[in-house]
Design a protein around this motif. Structure first.
Motif, PDB file in Angstrom:
ATOM      1  N   VAL B   5       0.842  -1.186   0.000  1.00 13.07           N
ATOM      2  CA  VAL B   5       0.000   0.000   0.000  1.00 13.07           C
ATOM      3  C   VAL B   5       0.883   1.243   0.000  1.00 13.07           C
ATOM      4  CG1 VAL B   5      -1.801   1.279   1.189  1.00 13.07           C
ATOM      5  CG2 VAL B   5      -1.824  -1.228   1.227  1.00 13.07           C
ATOM      6  N   GLU B   6       0.822   1.995  -1.101  1.00 14.13           N
ATOM      7  CA  GLU B   6       1.600   3.215  -1.223  1.00 14.13           C
ATOM      8  C   GLU B   6       0.840   4.402  -0.637  1.00 14.13           C
ATOM      9  OE1 GLU B   6       2.253   0.901  -5.174  1.00 14.13           O
ATOM     10  OE2 GLU B   6       0.611   1.412  -3.831  1.00 14.13           O
ATOM     11  N   SER B   7       1.590   5.384  -0.185  1.00 16.68           N
ATOM     12  CA  SER B   7       1.012   6.634   0.293  1.00 16.68           C
ATOM     13  C   SER B   7       2.031   7.740   0.107  1.00 16.68           C
ATOM     14  CB  SER B   7       0.611   6.517   1.766  1.00 16.68           C
ATOM     15  OG  SER B   7       1.738   6.208   2.567  1.00 16.68           O
ATOM     16  N   GLY B   8       1.568   8.978   0.256  1.00 18.20           N
ATOM     17  CA  GLY B   8       2.479  10.112   0.206  1.00 18.20           C
ATOM     18  C   GLY B   8       2.452  10.915  -1.070  1.00 18.20           C
ATOM     19  N   GLY B   9       1.684  10.465  -2.055  1.00 17.49           N
ATOM     20  CA  GLY B   9       1.603  11.226  -3.292  1.00 17.49           C
ATOM     21  C   GLY B   9       0.800  12.506  -3.116  1.00 17.49           C
ATOM     22  N   GLY B  10       0.836  13.336  -4.135  1.00 19.93           N
ATOM     23  CA  GLY B  10       0.085  14.588  -4.079  1.00 19.93           C
ATOM     24  C   GLY B  10       0.593  15.589  -5.079  1.00 19.93           C
ATOM     25  N   LEU B  11       0.119  16.818  -4.939  1.00 22.34           N
ATOM     26  CA  LEU B  11       0.508  17.919  -5.816  1.00 22.34           C
ATOM     27  C   LEU B  11       1.665  18.682  -5.182  1.00 22.34           C
ATOM     28  CD1 LEU B  11      -0.022  19.792  -8.262  1.00 22.34           C
ATOM     29  CD2 LEU B  11      -1.687  21.002  -6.813  1.00 22.34           C
ATOM     30  N   SER B  25       2.715  -6.123   3.744  1.00 22.54           N
ATOM     31  CA  SER B  25       2.174  -7.111   4.671  1.00 22.54           C
ATOM     32  C   SER B  25       1.900  -8.403   3.932  1.00 22.54           C
ATOM     33  CB  SER B  25       0.892  -6.587   5.335  1.00 22.54           C
ATOM     34  OG  SER B  25      -0.104  -6.343   4.359  1.00 22.54           O
ATOM     35  N   GLY B  26       1.762  -9.479   4.707  1.00 28.45           N
ATOM     36  CA  GLY B  26       1.425 -10.769   4.120  1.00 28.45           C
ATOM     37  C   GLY B  26       2.615 -11.585   3.662  1.00 28.45           C
ATOM     38  N   PHE B  27       3.835 -11.076   3.885  1.00 25.67           N
ATOM     39  CA  PHE B  27       5.045 -11.823   3.543  1.00 25.67           C
ATOM     40  C   PHE B  27       6.192 -11.301   4.414  1.00 25.67           C
ATOM     41  CE2 PHE B  27       7.408  -8.674   0.923  1.00 25.67           C
ATOM     42  CZ  PHE B  27       6.413  -7.732   0.699  1.00 25.67           C
ATOM     43  N   THR B  28       7.287 -12.022   4.439  1.00 27.54           N
ATOM     44  CA  THR B  28       8.453 -11.612   5.212  1.00 27.54           C
ATOM     45  C   THR B  28       9.222 -10.565   4.416  1.00 27.54           C
ATOM     46  OG1 THR B  28       8.549 -13.808   6.226  1.00 27.54           O
ATOM     47  CG2 THR B  28      10.494 -12.400   6.445  1.00 27.54           C
ATOM     48  N   PHE B  29       8.947  -9.313   4.710  1.00 28.51           N
ATOM     49  CA  PHE B  29       9.456  -8.186   3.933  1.00 28.51           C
ATOM     50  C   PHE B  29      10.979  -8.231   3.807  1.00 28.51           C
ATOM     51  CE2 PHE B  29       9.266  -4.088   2.046  1.00 28.51           C
ATOM     52  CZ  PHE B  29      10.206  -3.258   2.640  1.00 28.51           C
ATOM     53  N   SER B  30      11.656  -8.590   4.869  1.00 35.66           N
ATOM     54  CA  SER B  30      13.128  -8.548   4.876  1.00 35.66           C
ATOM     55  C   SER B  30      13.763  -9.581   3.952  1.00 35.66           C
ATOM     56  CB  SER B  30      13.642  -8.740   6.302  1.00 35.66           C
ATOM     57  OG  SER B  30      13.206  -9.990   6.816  1.00 35.66           O
ATOM     58  N   ASN B  31      12.968 -10.479   3.399  1.00 41.61           N
ATOM     59  CA  ASN B  31      13.493 -11.512   2.501  1.00 41.61           C
ATOM     60  C   ASN B  31      13.449 -11.134   1.030  1.00 41.61           C
ATOM     61  OD1 ASN B  31      14.007 -13.177   4.656  1.00 41.61           O
ATOM     62  ND2 ASN B  31      12.310 -14.586   4.276  1.00 41.61           N
ATOM     63  N   LYS B  76       9.897  -2.098  10.202  1.00 37.84           N
ATOM     64  CA  LYS B  76       8.573  -1.510  10.007  1.00 37.84           C
ATOM     65  C   LYS B  76       7.875  -2.034   8.754  1.00 37.84           C
ATOM     66  CE  LYS B  76       9.509   2.818  12.457  1.00 37.84           C
ATOM     67  NZ  LYS B  76       9.532   4.290  12.370  1.00 37.84           N
ATOM     68  N   ASN B  77       8.516  -2.999   8.063  1.00 43.81           N
ATOM     69  CA  ASN B  77       7.944  -3.547   6.820  1.00 43.81           C
ATOM     70  C   ASN B  77       7.587  -2.449   5.829  1.00 43.81           C
ATOM     71  OD1 ASN B  77       8.144  -6.179   7.791  1.00 43.81           O
ATOM     72  ND2 ASN B  77       6.094  -6.136   8.672  1.00 43.81           N
TER      73      ASN B  77
END
Lengths: 107, 119
Positions: B5-11, B25-31, B76-77
């Motif tokens: 899930v991305e966030s932070g976009g804008g004008l 989420s839903g997986f081991t991010f560090s891998n 923090k994944n």
């Protein structure tokens, strides 16, 4: 940088047709090639990687072939949900690069 | 279920900055290595940057080198893209995507976040 050239840029087809899209790399990329499908307003989805390996969950009517510089994505029998834009991507070297896309439209 | 899930976009005005985030989420991010890919309105896909599992290998497309910085926080994944000195040509939907162990492909994608650079 490796340039990826797709052809055609668009193709008109009917449900049940066999559709073939080609992707040519500017130099050899071995089998480091993926194909993606993208529908309007949606993120792309991975169809095929390593030139010919079908991603889990992708219907078997999709297939990929090729190695070196010339690659092909084939849809054996086009289904209504397959009308979309398709992109190839090389993963042989950085920068990673995509082809320009092929839009599969209704005839 | 794998989710990005991305966030932070804008004008933002030309010359300005934005920081994009991607929550995994839903997986081991560090891998997994991660990519940022963008798509200008009505255009094709363009790879922007990637980072490996440990942040040991980082690459950028030439047009963003020196302006964008990719980073990750495995605790923090989360994946980030700090974008400085933004230009009109950076206007695009920015996707984060996971790279599978089989290579620098993109097997899962977020929904994208729109960045618009305009005065």
């Amino acid at each position: 940088d490796i340039q990826m050239t797709q052809s055609p840029s668009s193709v008109s087809a009917s449900v049940g047709d066999r559709v073939t899209i080609t992707c040519r790399a500017s130099r050899s990329i071995s089998s480091w090639l993926a194909w993606y499908q993208q529908k309007p307003g949606k993120a792309p989805t991975l169809l095929i990687y390593s030139a010919s390996t079908l991603q889990s969950g992708v219907p078997s009517r999709f297939s990929g072939s090729g190695s070196g510089t010339d690659f092909t994505l084939t849809i054996s029998s086009l289904q209504p949900e397959d009308f979309a834009t398709y992109y190839c991507q090389q993963a042989n070297s950085f920068p990673l690069t995509f082809g320009g896309g092929t839009k599969v439209e209704t005839k | 279920e794998v989710q990005l899930v991305e966030s932070g976009g804008g004008l933002v005005k030309p010359g300005g900055s934005l920081r994009l985030s991607c929550a995994a989420s839903g997986f081991t991010f560090s891998n997994f290595g991660m990519n940022w890919v963008r798509q200008a309105p009505g255009k094709g896909l363009e790879w922007v940057s990637c980072i490996d599992r440990t942040s040991g290998y980082i690459y950028y497309t030439d047009s963003v080198k020196g302006r964008f910085t990719i980073s990750r926080d495995n605790a923090k994944n989360s994946l980030y893209l700090q974008m400085n000195s933004l230009r009109a040509e950076d206007t695009a939907v920015y996707y984060c995507a996971r790279a599978p162990s089989s290579g620098w492909y993109n097997d899962y994608w977020g929904q994208g976040t729109l960045v618009t650079v305009s005065s």
